[in-house]
Enzyme design. Structure first.
Site, short mmCIF file in Angstrom:
data_model
loop_
_atom_site.label_atom_id
_atom_site.label_comp_id
_atom_site.label_asym_id
_atom_site.label_seq_id
_atom_site.Cartn_x
_atom_site.Cartn_y
_atom_site.Cartn_z
N GLY A 1 2.11 2.13 10.58
CA GLY A 1 3.01 3.26 10.42
C GLY A 1 3.68 3.69 11.72
O GLY A 1 4.27 4.76 11.79
N GLU B 1 -5.62 -5.17 10.25
CA GLU B 1 -4.58 -4.18 10.50
C GLU B 1 -4.90 -3.42 11.79
O GLU B 1 -5.68 -2.46 11.76
CB GLU B 1 -4.49 -3.20 9.34
CG GLU B 1 -4.24 -3.83 8.00
CD GLU B 1 -3.64 -2.84 7.02
OE1 GLU B 1 -2.49 -3.04 6.62
OE2 GLU B 1 -4.30 -1.85 6.69
N GLU C 1 -6.96 4.45 7.32
CA GLU C 1 -6.86 5.90 7.05
C GLU C 1 -8.14 6.41 6.39
O GLU C 1 -8.56 7.55 6.61
CB GLU C 1 -5.61 6.18 6.19
CG GLU C 1 -4.35 6.00 7.04
CD GLU C 1 -3.16 5.39 6.34
OE1 GLU C 1 -3.07 5.46 5.11
OE2 GLU C 1 -2.29 4.83 7.05
N SER D 1 3.20 -2.24 10.25
CA SER D 1 4.65 -2.20 10.45
C SER D 1 5.34 -3.53 10.10
O SER D 1 6.28 -3.94 10.80
CB SER D 1 4.99 -1.75 11.87
OG SER D 1 4.49 -0.43 12.10
N HIS E 1 -9.53 1.00 4.33
CA HIS E 1 -8.25 1.11 5.06
C HIS E 1 -8.46 2.01 6.28
O HIS E 1 -9.29 2.92 6.26
CB HIS E 1 -7.19 1.69 4.12
CG HIS E 1 -5.82 1.67 4.71
ND1 HIS E 1 -5.37 2.66 5.56
CD2 HIS E 1 -4.81 0.77 4.61
CE1 HIS E 1 -4.13 2.36 5.95
NE2 HIS E 1 -3.77 1.23 5.40
N ASN F 1 0.87 -1.18 0.00
CA ASN F 1 0.00 0.00 0.00
C ASN F 1 0.90 1.22 0.00
O ASN F 1 1.50 1.56 1.01
CB ASN F 1 -0.90 -0.01 1.25
CG ASN F 1 -1.75 1.24 1.34
OD1 ASN F 1 -1.92 1.95 0.35
ND2 ASN F 1 -2.27 1.51 2.52
N LYS G 1 0.08 4.21 -0.31
CA LYS G 1 -0.61 5.39 0.23
C LYS G 1 -0.40 6.60 -0.70
O LYS G 1 -0.26 6.39 -1.91
CB LYS G 1 -0.14 5.70 1.66
CG LYS G 1 -0.08 4.46 2.55
CD LYS G 1 0.07 4.78 4.00
CE LYS G 1 0.41 3.53 4.77
NZ LYS G 1 -0.06 3.56 6.14
C1 PEP Z 1 -0.83 -0.01 5.67
O1 PEP Z 1 -0.74 1.07 5.11
O2 PEP Z 1 -1.79 -0.75 5.42
C2 PEP Z 1 0.22 -0.40 6.63
C3 PEP Z 1 0.09 -1.54 7.26
O3 PEP Z 1 1.25 0.48 6.80
P1 PEP Z 1 2.67 0.17 7.53
O4 PEP Z 1 3.17 -1.14 6.96
O5 PEP Z 1 3.54 1.32 7.14
O6 PEP Z 1 2.41 0.07 8.98
#
Ligand code: PEP
Length: 247
Positions: free
Chosen positions: A170, A164, A96, A210, A94, A10, A12
């Site tokens: 992040g 998630e 976000e 992460s 997601h 992803n 983003k």
């Molecule tokens: C994501 O954007 O779905 C995500 C898991 O980000 P990160 O791996 O940076 O935590």
């Protein structure tokens, strides 16, 4: 039934043509495990460009997709547009989208229904906030979000769920393999009890939050973790190691 390992990236709202070319370069060079399905979620404006340059074996996902065919929805992207540029996937709901843009369970459910009806494959995301985990509400929140999705699924073969935990996205704070496996197993049980045993057995559930080259293998080794959804590390060459986590 064996579930094919799946790794999604992803990106983003990151990148430009120059940095995207570098990602395409390391993904093309690989080598990538042929037993892993790989899909990258790129910004809508670059989907056509990325699809034209990436090897066909790597899927390209939109990071969002509206719930109507076309019309007066300024700023939105339709399923038809995603398919028109040769892409097949959409990441939906997601964290976000939920927490920055205020998307509700109901809207995400409607988006899942419409994307599937339009022929897309979808990666709906669920996950609890830190305060929800601390209040002991992880399963309550995840089951509520999963129900809003499941009620709208017309074809489970085109659904890959991403768990998630929001506190892990992040932040550099990955869930431990035990924490992730516990929720994944509960989600699979929920699917068995509320959809059916075949869907529970065959639907892939990804972990996101992460994930890096350093922690991907122990997460991938968990029985109910069928891959990962990767944000930050999907922009870097270590994404190849994450794709190859089960090799
Ligand atoms: C994501 O954007 O779905 C995500 C898991 O980000 P990160 O791996 O940076 O935590």
């Amino acid at each position: 039934m064996a579930r094919k390992f799946f790794v999604g990236g992803n990106w983003k709202m990151n990148g430009n043509k120059e940095s995207i070319d570098k990602i395409i370069e390391f993904l093309t060079a690989g080598p990538l495990d042929p037993n892993c399905e790989v899909v990258v979620g790129c910004p809508a404006i670059y989907m056509d460009y990325v699809r034209s340059k990436l090897p066909a074996a790597i899927g390209v996902a939109a990071q969002n997709c509206y719930k109507a065919e076309k019309g007066a929805f300024t700023g939105e992207t339709s399923a038809a547009m995603i398919k028109d540029v040769g892409c097949e996937w959409a990441i939906l709901g997601h964290s976000e989208r939920r927490n920055v843009f205020g998307e509700s369970d109901q809207l995400i459910g409607e988006k899942v229904a419409f994307a599937l009806q339009s022929g897309l494959k979808v990666i709906p995301c669920i996950g609890e906030l830190l305060e929800e985990r601390e209040a002991g509400k992880t399963t309550e929140v995840c089951f509520r979000q999963l129900k809003a999705i499941a009620d709208n699924v017309s074809d489970w073969t085109r659904v890959v769920i991403a768990y998630e935990p929001v506190w892990a996205i992040g932040t550099g704070k990955t869930a431990t393999p035990e924490q992730a496996q516990e929720v994944h197993s509960q989600l699979r049980t929920w699917l068995a009890e509320n959809v059916n045993a075949q869907v529970a057995e065959s639907t892939r559930i990804l972990y996101g939050g992460s994930v890096t080259a350093a922690n991907c293998r122990e997460l991938a080794a968990c029985p109910d973790i069928d891959g990962s959804l990767v944000g930050g590390a999907s922009l870097k060459p270590e994404f190849v190691q994450i794709i190859n986590a089960t090799q």
